[in-house]
Design a protein around this motif. Structure first.
Motif, mmCIF file in Angstrom:
data_model
loop_
_atom_site.group_PDB
_atom_site.id
_atom_site.type_symbol
_atom_site.label_atom_id
_atom_site.label_comp_id
_atom_site.label_asym_id
_atom_site.label_seq_id
_atom_site.Cartn_x
_atom_site.Cartn_y
_atom_site.Cartn_z
ATOM 1 N N VAL A 327 0.846 -1.198 0.000
ATOM 2 C CA VAL A 327 0.000 0.000 0.000
ATOM 3 C C VAL A 327 0.880 1.246 0.000
ATOM 4 C CG1 VAL A 327 -1.621 1.360 1.379
ATOM 5 C CG2 VAL A 327 -1.985 -1.097 1.072
ATOM 6 N N VAL A 328 1.949 1.222 0.762
ATOM 7 C CA VAL A 328 2.876 2.357 0.806
ATOM 8 C C VAL A 328 3.661 2.472 -0.495
ATOM 9 C CG1 VAL A 328 4.867 3.335 1.988
ATOM 10 C CG2 VAL A 328 3.065 2.198 3.316
ATOM 11 N N LEU A 329 4.225 1.357 -0.956
ATOM 12 C CA LEU A 329 5.083 1.397 -2.145
ATOM 13 C C LEU A 329 4.306 1.694 -3.420
ATOM 14 C CD1 LEU A 329 7.442 -1.682 -1.519
ATOM 15 C CD2 LEU A 329 7.888 0.742 -1.052
ATOM 16 N N SER A 330 3.006 1.426 -3.412
ATOM 17 C CA SER A 330 2.226 1.568 -4.643
ATOM 18 C C SER A 330 1.876 3.021 -4.967
ATOM 19 C CB SER A 330 0.934 0.747 -4.551
ATOM 20 O OG SER A 330 1.223 -0.637 -4.526
ATOM 21 N N TRP A 331 2.153 3.945 -4.057
ATOM 22 C CA TRP A 331 1.864 5.346 -4.343
ATOM 23 C C TRP A 331 2.619 5.812 -5.591
ATOM 24 C CZ3 TRP A 331 -0.709 9.626 -4.377
ATOM 25 C CH2 TRP A 331 -0.050 10.846 -4.596
ATOM 26 N N TRP A 332 3.876 5.433 -5.711
ATOM 27 C CA TRP A 332 4.703 5.920 -6.814
ATOM 28 C C TRP A 332 4.293 5.326 -8.164
ATOM 29 C CZ3 TRP A 332 6.478 5.123 -1.905
ATOM 30 C CH2 TRP A 332 7.005 6.239 -1.254
ATOM 31 N N PRO A 333 4.085 4.027 -8.298
ATOM 32 C CA PRO A 333 3.612 3.518 -9.596
ATOM 33 C C PRO A 333 2.213 3.985 -9.942
ATOM 34 C CG PRO A 333 3.651 1.749 -7.970
ATOM 35 C CD PRO A 333 4.377 2.912 -7.368
ATOM 36 N N ALA A 334 1.339 4.156 -8.941
ATOM 37 C CA ALA A 334 -0.007 4.660 -9.226
ATOM 38 C C ALA A 334 0.059 6.084 -9.750
ATOM 39 C CB ALA A 334 -0.870 4.581 -7.964
ATOM 40 N N ARG A 335 0.908 6.908 -9.142
ATOM 41 C CA ARG A 335 1.075 8.275 -9.623
ATOM 42 C C ARG A 335 1.682 8.288 -11.017
ATOM 43 N NH1 ARG A 335 4.971 12.310 -6.334
ATOM 44 N NH2 ARG A 335 6.459 10.748 -7.089
ATOM 45 N N ASN A 345 8.962 0.812 -17.437
ATOM 46 C CA ASN A 345 9.865 -0.149 -16.809
ATOM 47 C C ASN A 345 10.779 0.547 -15.804
ATOM 48 O OD1 ASN A 345 8.802 -2.273 -18.343
ATOM 49 N ND2 ASN A 345 10.213 -1.860 -20.031
ATOM 50 N N ALA A 346 10.165 1.174 -14.814
ATOM 51 C CA ALA A 346 10.908 1.938 -13.810
ATOM 52 C C ALA A 346 10.691 1.337 -12.432
ATOM 53 C CB ALA A 346 10.460 3.393 -13.815
ATOM 54 N N SER A 347 11.751 1.371 -11.632
ATOM 55 C CA SER A 347 11.665 0.925 -10.247
ATOM 56 C C SER A 347 11.821 2.133 -9.343
ATOM 57 C CB SER A 347 12.764 -0.106 -9.948
ATOM 58 O OG SER A 347 12.695 -0.541 -8.609
ATOM 59 N N PHE A 348 11.017 2.192 -8.288
ATOM 60 C CA PHE A 348 11.020 3.341 -7.394
ATOM 61 C C PHE A 348 11.701 3.040 -6.058
ATOM 62 C CE2 PHE A 348 7.332 3.525 -10.190
ATOM 63 C CZ PHE A 348 7.524 4.762 -10.797
ATOM 64 N N ASN A 349 12.276 1.855 -5.930
ATOM 65 C CA ASN A 349 12.997 1.504 -4.708
ATOM 66 C C ASN A 349 14.094 0.514 -5.061
ATOM 67 O OD1 ASN A 349 11.725 -1.355 -4.310
ATOM 68 N ND2 ASN A 349 9.968 0.024 -4.541
ATOM 69 N N ALA A 354 6.817 -3.210 -6.521
ATOM 70 C CA ALA A 354 5.807 -2.238 -6.948
ATOM 71 C C ALA A 354 6.360 -1.357 -8.067
ATOM 72 C CB ALA A 354 5.325 -1.394 -5.771
ATOM 73 N N ASN A 355 6.834 -2.002 -9.119
ATOM 74 C CA ASN A 355 7.456 -1.292 -10.233
ATOM 75 C C ASN A 355 6.419 -0.755 -11.218
ATOM 76 O OD1 ASN A 355 10.127 -2.201 -9.339
ATOM 77 N ND2 ASN A 355 9.475 -4.200 -10.092
ATOM 78 N N ALA A 356 6.891 0.107 -12.117
ATOM 79 C CA ALA A 356 6.080 0.569 -13.249
ATOM 80 C C ALA A 356 6.522 -0.199 -14.484
ATOM 81 C CB ALA A 356 6.269 2.065 -13.462
ATOM 82 N N TYR A 357 5.552 -0.640 -15.282
ATOM 83 C CA TYR A 357 5.866 -1.446 -16.459
ATOM 84 C C TYR A 357 5.289 -0.792 -17.717
ATOM 85 C CZ TYR A 357 6.932 -4.913 -12.882
ATOM 86 O OH TYR A 357 7.456 -5.563 -11.797
#
Length: 510
Positions: A327-335, A345-349, A354-357
């Motif tokens: 729930v915490v990590l998903s803020w960045w891919p949701a945004r 294909n970005a990782s925020f940690n 909870a990556n972006a694809y």
């Protein structure tokens, strides 16, 4: 769904655990066969140099992603040991052996695979810079919390798999809508089958289909990636809405995702991306009849103080903590999904959770291939040049493209990217030097060495435009490709005590 327990998703759990483990076997095998010539002690981009650099820059805050090789000095032998250990653990999970015990056993096995493969990806540089690497890592982490055969999977972990599929599919759909105009005017797949990185045996037949069909493909792709993923969450309604409808909606959504991915499997070679998506999509297929046939839940190996919905309380706490973490990590891919400048294909940690694809935001209109040629003649101006053959990328005009996926040919994939850059990458100049040296480990990555292990005198790189032949051309020439030469990209070069850093490539055509 039954509160905390996803009792209808036992079949999904079995497919997820065994399917993800099977993909780890493929990934470790690919690494075992290719990492040493590409990134090993004597590779094109030696991983040890990267680790030494990371150590020297540690004071200024530059850090690698987690890797065991920061604490255990990298050697090729240790890399091989790690790969074989990963293959053995993965095979045990495919057979379902760890799942026969307590959930902690399967959890530790999957976390070991996750950490081992992350240790490789973190030092893999450009050869491991693909979206399906982080997808496999995230899938492996989530699979660790699916539990074992002693209790049903928890609802929170099953929902996290739906969220992963949603980010994977909806992210790919949004990157296309925001990307090249060809996705909006429905012409993208008129070019894609011909220009994709590594065509398969049926890619030419797909390319020759009528234009109206290609437009229908694009419409179907947009529907499958922009509309269908929302319905993966429909089974959650089963917590409040009685009846089989919510589960059926989720299963239909999963079936549409699987069908579109099978079409991509049939018409291309995208490593394990499509197969991973297929396995993950099964997470939305609930089978109540199978859950009823399962009978009473087996007694756990170590009986906990109490059970909640047939799930041991300690395991429920752990999986709920994973859900809270997401729930915490998903803020960045949701945004990122809502951002105008969406990252692909970005990782925020650092842990690649909870990556972006997303993939193929634009489609190239023509296929430019870099062909590597060499000669044994001393005079390059009057020489007879011979081509090196690659396993997956187009070369010989009469050869039918082969199916390699889910296996990943890393060198062939990066050869496709070369014409898209403004200049040649460092690894390519090092690759040419290895060919001049007739390096045996490098030659094993190729399909054909025209000199049978002997050292050529000169080497060069030439660009060609490749196109699929028409049906009439195939009948006349029996060739699958036609090509026309564009320009000399690099060389001729010869080896006289020259290191890769002494070669200065020129600018390339796009």
């Amino acid at each position: 769904m039954d509160g905390f327990a996803a009792v209808d998703f036992e079949f999904a759990r079995q497919v997820l655990q065994r399917g993800i483990a099977a993909l780890y076997i493929v990934a470790f095998t690919s690494t075992l066969n290719q990492f040493r010539p590409l990134l090993g002690e004597h590779g094109l981009l030696p991983a040890r140099e990267l680790l030494d650099w990371a150590q020297t820059t540690k004071r200024v805050g530059l850090r690698l992603r987690p890797t065991l090789f920061r604490y255990i000095r990298y050697t090729d032998r240790r890399l091989v040991t790690l790969c074989w250990a990963g293959i053995v653990v993965s095979a045990a999970l495919v057979l379902g052996i760890p799942q026969l015990g307590a959930p902690w056993i399967a959890m530790l096995c999957f976390l070991a695979l996750w950490l081992a493969y992350m240790s490789i990806v973190s030092i893999g540089q450009t050869f491991y810079g693909f979206g399906w690497e982080m997808l496999l890592l995230e899938a492996g982490f989530l699979a660790a919390f699916l539990g074992s055969d002693s209790q049903p999977p928890t609802t929170v972990v099953v929902v996290l798999f739906w969220w992963l599929v949603f980010r994977l599919e909806f992210g790919a759909g949004m990157i296309k809508i925001r990307g090249g105009r060809e996705w909006r005017d429905l012409t993208a797949l008129t070019y894609h089958h011909e220009t994709q990185p590594m065509p398969g045996p049926l890619s030419r037949q797909a390319h020759l289909l009528p234009r109206w069909f290609h437009k229908l493909e694009v419409v179907g792709n947009h529907f499958a990636q922009l509309v269908v993923p929302w319905f993966l969450f429909a089974p959650l309604l089963g917590l409040w809405v009685p009846g089989p409808v919510p589960a059926m909606v989720g299963a239909v959504a999963a079936a549409i995702v699987i069908a579109t991915q099978l079409w991509l499997v049939a018409t291309g070679n995208f490593a394990w991306l499509n197969w991973a998506t297929i396995v993950l999509a099964v997470s939305a297929i609930g089978l109540p009849a199978l859950a009823q046939a399962r009978g009473p839940v087996a007694e756990p190996v170590e009986a906990p103080p109490w059970l909640i919905d047939d799930i041991p309380l300690p395991w429920l706490i752990v999986t709920s903590a994973v859900g809270a973490l997401y729930v915490v990590l998903s803020w960045w891919p949701a945004r990122n999904l809502a951002a105008r400048r969406q990252l692909m294909n970005a990782s925020f940690n650092r842990w690649q959770l909870a990556n972006a694809y997303g993939a193929f935001g634009t489609v190239t209109k023509e296929r430019i291939e870099i062909v590597v040629e060499a000669t044994m003649d001393e005079n390059p101006d009057a020489a007879t040049w011979h081509e090196y053959g690659f396993k997956g990328k187009p070369g010989e005009l009469n050869r039918i493209p082969r199916q390699f996926a889910p296996y990943h040919l890393r060198l062939d994939w990066l050869m496709w990217f070369l014409p898209l850059g403004r200049s040649l990458d460092d690894w390519f100049t090092a690759f040419l030097v290895k060919l001049l040296q007739a390096d045996p480990s490098m030659l094993r990555l190729l399909a054909h060495d025209p000199f049978d292990g002997a050292r050529p005198a000169w080497i060069r790189a030439v660009s060609y435009r490749y196109r699929f032949t028409t049906r009439q051309q195939l009948r006349v020439s029996h060739a699958r490709w036609v090509r026309d030469r564009r320009r000399a990209v690099l060389g001729p070069l010869r080896l006289r005590g020259v290191s890769p850093r002494d070669i200065r490539p020129g600018t390339m055509d796009r």
